[in-house]
Write an enzyme that holds these catalytic residues in place. Structure first.
Site, short mmCIF file in Angstrom:
data_model
loop_
_atom_site.label_atom_id
_atom_site.label_comp_id
_atom_site.label_asym_id
_atom_site.label_seq_id
_atom_site.Cartn_x
_atom_site.Cartn_y
_atom_site.Cartn_z
N LYS A 1 -7.51 1.09 -2.78
CA LYS A 1 -7.09 0.62 -1.46
C LYS A 1 -7.32 1.71 -0.40
O LYS A 1 -7.72 1.41 0.73
CB LYS A 1 -5.62 0.22 -1.49
CG LYS A 1 -5.06 -0.28 -0.14
CD LYS A 1 -5.82 -1.50 0.37
CE LYS A 1 -5.36 -1.94 1.76
NZ LYS A 1 -4.03 -2.54 1.79
N LYS B 1 -0.84 4.55 9.11
CA LYS B 1 -0.17 4.97 7.87
C LYS B 1 -1.18 5.14 6.75
O LYS B 1 -1.15 6.13 5.99
CB LYS B 1 0.90 3.94 7.51
CG LYS B 1 1.64 4.20 6.21
CD LYS B 1 1.06 3.42 5.03
CE LYS B 1 1.18 1.91 5.22
NZ LYS B 1 0.66 1.18 4.03
N SER C 1 0.86 -1.18 0.00
CA SER C 1 0.00 0.00 0.00
C SER C 1 0.89 1.23 0.00
O SER C 1 1.56 1.53 1.00
CB SER C 1 -0.92 0.01 1.23
OG SER C 1 -1.83 -1.05 1.17
#
Length: 304
Positions: free
Chosen positions: A173, A241, A99
């Site tokens: 995502k 994150k 990611s």
């Protein structure tokens, strides 16, 4: 792009997600070379795969390179600083299943193209359970021809959806992680609210699963909260994150996302309070800390 047989796969990043994904690819019959920053994590596969000393060595003869690394900075370090892209043979397909930010994905795609290769950003959802069961949701950004070429590799890992051009997979995502993070927060609040009032949170979860509030988050992570089982499938620091990337992308598009901002702040507090490596469902711990109440006991304590 002409279709090329996949004779050799290099996999970079043998962690919580990478290890079960590697197992499924080996079981599917792929010849593989593995590399991980902590080399010992490759040891369980030493009798079935080649273990490379460096990331660049791992990709030298690969037809497909898969990266499953922690964040944009690590992917940048491995692909660029450690010379992976420079070590690619012409025609190699690089699939970044980490990611990362859409901007980083687009820049890496350009660098791979300059080296004569092809690139997909293909982050996943499904956690360690989905990885182990080969049921990941794969969100791919890039050329349709590259997605078609990657299909034999994707098949043992899960189901791929072609989202759009490079960077689109990462945008999908981010959308996924916004829903996941916000919904974990909602489930935490709902179960604590019910327990505080004297209801059994396990019974509340069971009842809600049959209505509009039912979701995979309520099912799996709601049960984790009730069991207080916070061993990481996806660590809280990774969810933090991702929430940070969501807000950064929103700012770049001139958007304000109040729910994502609030959940980001809660994960920031959770990590600051020493829980960076608990599962992201451990957001309940921050809510309990804020309220000075434990969900597992408040619903069962006798009233005076």
């Amino acid at each position: 792009m002409t279709t090329t047989a996949i004779n050799h796969v290099a996999f970079l990043g043998i962690g919580l997600m990478g290890a079960p994904m590697t197992r499924n690819l080996l079981d599917a019959g792929f010849a593989m070379t593995l590399w991980n920053r902590t080399a010992v994590k490759c040891n369980p596969f030493a009798d079935q795969a080649t273990i490379a000393g460096t990331a660049a060595e791992a990709v030298a003869d690969a037809d497909v390179v898969i990266t499953m690394l922690e964040n944009s900075d690590v992917v940048e370090q491995v692909l660029v600083t450690q010379g992976v892209i420079k070590a690619l043979k012409p025609g190699t397909l690089v699939i970044d299943m980490s990611s990362v930010t859409p901007t980083v994905a687009r820049r890496h795609a350009q660098l791979v193209a300059e080296q004569g290769g092809y690139y997909l950003d293909a982050p996943v959802s499904g956690g360690t359970v989905g990885a182990a069961e080969g049921q990941l949701s794969i969100m791919a950004g890039g050329e349709q021809s590259s997605v078609a070429r990657a299909e034999p590799v994707f098949k043992p890992l899960g189901r791929c959806t072609h989202i759009g051009p490079v960077g689109a997979g990462q945008l999908a995502k981010l959308a996924n992680q916004a829903i996941v993070g916000i919904t974990i927060g909602a489930v935490s609040e709902a179960l604590l609210l019910a327990a505080k009032g004297g209801a059994d949170p396990a019974a509340v979860r069971e009842a809600l699963m049959g209505g509009f509030a039912g979701s995979r988050i309520l099912d799996l992570h709601g049960q984790r909260m009730i069991d207080r089982e916070f061993a990481p499938g996806a660590p809280a620091r990774i969810q933090l994150k991702d929430m940070r990337m969501i807000l950064d992308e929103a700012r770049s598009e001139g958007l304000t996302l109040p729910l994502s901002q609030q959940v980001h702040n809660e994960y920031l507090s959770l990590v600051a309070n020493g829980h960076s490596d608990v599962d992201h469902s451990g957001l309940l711990l921050e809510l309990e800390h804020l309220n000075g109440a434990l969900m597992g006991s408040v619903g069962r304590a006798p009233k005076e």
